[in-house]
Design an enzyme around this catalytic site. Sequence first.
Site, PDB file in Angstrom:
ATOM      1  N   PRO A 339       8.783 -10.936 -78.513  1.00 44.17           N
ATOM      2  CA  PRO A 339       8.778 -12.124 -78.978  1.00 44.17           C
ATOM      3  C   PRO A 339       8.683 -11.830 -80.503  1.00 44.17           C
ATOM      4  O   PRO A 339       7.599 -11.600 -81.227  1.00 44.17           O
ATOM      5  CB  PRO A 339       7.720 -12.813 -78.487  1.00 44.17           C
ATOM      6  CG  PRO A 339       6.667 -11.802 -78.117  1.00 44.17           C
ATOM      7  CD  PRO A 339       7.380 -10.371 -77.767  1.00 44.17           C
ATOM      8  N   ASP A 515       7.110  -7.490 -83.993  1.00 49.59           N
ATOM      9  CA  ASP A 515       6.639  -7.886 -82.590  1.00 49.59           C
ATOM     10  C   ASP A 515       5.280  -8.758 -82.704  1.00 49.59           C
ATOM     11  O   ASP A 515       4.398  -8.226 -82.852  1.00 49.59           O
ATOM     12  CB  ASP A 515       6.293  -6.791 -81.797  1.00 49.59           C
ATOM     13  CG  ASP A 515       6.211  -6.881 -80.346  1.00 49.59           C
ATOM     14  OD1 ASP A 515       5.811  -8.208 -79.944  1.00 49.59           O
ATOM     15  OD2 ASP A 515       6.157  -6.054 -79.610  1.00 49.59           O
ATOM     16  N   HIS A 516       5.492 -10.083 -82.477  1.00 43.34           N
ATOM     17  CA  HIS A 516       4.671 -11.027 -82.537  1.00 43.34           C
ATOM     18  C   HIS A 516       3.405 -10.903 -81.527  1.00 43.34           C
ATOM     19  O   HIS A 516       2.332 -11.342 -81.637  1.00 43.34           O
ATOM     20  CB  HIS A 516       5.128 -12.440 -82.713  1.00 43.34           C
ATOM     21  CG  HIS A 516       4.387 -13.332 -83.464  1.00 43.34           C
ATOM     22  ND1 HIS A 516       3.184 -13.093 -83.898  1.00 43.34           N
ATOM     23  CD2 HIS A 516       4.906 -14.637 -84.163  1.00 43.34           C
ATOM     24  CE1 HIS A 516       2.551 -14.175 -84.736  1.00 43.34           C
ATOM     25  NE2 HIS A 516       3.788 -14.944 -84.715  1.00 43.34           N
ATOM     26  N   ARG A 517       3.673 -10.368 -80.531  1.00 46.66           N
ATOM     27  CA  ARG A 517       2.348  -9.856 -79.402  1.00 46.66           C
ATOM     28  C   ARG A 517       1.457  -9.089 -80.204  1.00 46.66           C
ATOM     29  O   ARG A 517       0.183  -9.188 -79.749  1.00 46.66           O
ATOM     30  CB  ARG A 517       2.930  -8.976 -78.208  1.00 46.66           C
ATOM     31  CG  ARG A 517       3.926  -9.848 -77.591  1.00 46.66           C
ATOM     32  CD  ARG A 517       4.702  -8.952 -76.533  1.00 46.66           C
ATOM     33  NE  ARG A 517       5.251  -7.709 -77.068  1.00 46.66           N
ATOM     34  CZ  ARG A 517       5.618  -6.487 -76.388  1.00 46.66           C
ATOM     35  NH1 ARG A 517       5.384  -6.640 -74.876  1.00 46.66           N
ATOM     36  NH2 ARG A 517       6.364  -5.627 -76.816  1.00 46.66           N
TER      37      ARG A 517
END
Length: 544
Positions: A339, A515-517
């Site tokens: 995400p 990577d927004h995680r």
Amino acid sequence: MYEFKFADIGEGIHEGTVLQWNFKVGDKVKEGETLVIVETDKVNAELPSPVDGTIVSLGAKEGEEIHVGQIIVTIDDGTGTPAAAPAPAQVSAPTPAPAAAPQVAAPAASGDIYDFKFADIGEGIHEGTILQWNFKVGDKVKEGETLVVVETDKVNAELPSPVDGTILKLGKAEGEVIHVGETVVLIGQNGATLEQAQAPKAEAPVSEPKKGAGVVGEIEVSDDIIGGSEEVHVVATTGKVLASPVARKLASDLGVDIATIKGSGEQGRVMKDDVQNSKAPAEAQAPVQQTQAPAQAAASVAPSFAAAGKPQGDVEVVKITRLRKAVSNAMTRSKSIIPETVLMDEINVDALVNFRNEAKGLAESKGIKLTYMAFIAKAVLIALKEFPMFNASFNHDTDEVYIKKFINLGMAVDTPDGLIVPNIKNADRLSVFELASQVRSLADDTIARKISMDQQTGGTFTITNFGSAGIAFGTPVINYPELAILGIGKIDRKPWVVGNEIKIAHTLPLSLAVDHRIIDGADGGRFLMRVKELLTNPTLLLLS
């Protein structure tokens, strides 16, 4: 008779397409001569003949796919008749038998067949595409001559012949895909013929097979040599070190004698980990250990969906190349797993333009073409040291982040065949001039498809330059399992507010995907601001 099979060279490659045969049935071939060129997802591989001999048959035509384990070519190398290769099977507990005295290989009137199989050299490659045959059926081949060129996901591999003999049969034609374990070529030795290879045989006790070669580049692997008569022959081993190409290169870089290393791979093949465990600093071990776990988990995350069918009407059907297929798979995997969020900014680089102009003369005197990319790369490398989470990967199966103590800077290269992302190892140790030199040579080698698998693995952060296409901003796709990628737009001249005045300035657009995680937008903003600070004050690049 020698059956040359397409070998498993790792990196998830299971097949390839035969692009070009250099020999036809009846031709004489020498060991080491390039038999065929095979295109895989990553490279166009030249497969060399493992033996001297005469090409008896081609396993695939140009344009056809060949899979791992399939026969590329059969070569009459004068050694006799092949037996059927043993099929993989469940092995039950053996019944104890009295030890037999070692047998000496007696000369066989009908000769022997050398079954050259496509070998597993690690890196997840399971297949390749035959690009070019250098020998045809009937040709004589010498040990070491390039039989065929095979393209895999990572490299174009020249497969050398492991023995002298005559080519009896090619396992695959140019353009066909070959899989690990499939026969690349059959090479006949001592007068063996293809008819002998195809003749039914009486059952005989199984003896210790000879270790032959299924080769990618310079890597010898195990294989079967098949007796040409009903007698059982025990043939001496070649004595060559079985090793993957990555292992050989690493051993060379570390100054390790690969012959002294005990291999953990199939039939004792020396793999990367074996070399690293024998004599490798922790820094060298980290790339392998820290990037594999996330990659293994990727396949289960990608969604399945129905493929678009052929539309009605007048359409042109174009088969995509193996490289384009590899790019497609990589992009699908990344977008399915990560995400990502994208942050953009535009900076005034007048100072950088002036600084580069002043340094160009000195660079040219050293034979270096000084581009803006070298300065941008240096700024990114400094920022990665200060923001280590951007130089990491995430294993979503174990909820672990692997922060890497080394920086292998990936550079996306636009080639005629598709996008390839090689990387510069330990790039943070290089000066601006050294980066300029490496970026140029890496791009040239990539476009020419001359880079190795090692140069395409282990990347930790990537820069992509869509400014070369005249684009300012974009949303770059993260090169999984990395956590971020920086997109560079074109340097342009436009009005810019300087103090209370409007001036014409050189501007550079930047697009950072994260990577927004693992990385929040605020962290991405701070990273981008640090890169901005370094590029707007280029003298800071020399102080790191």
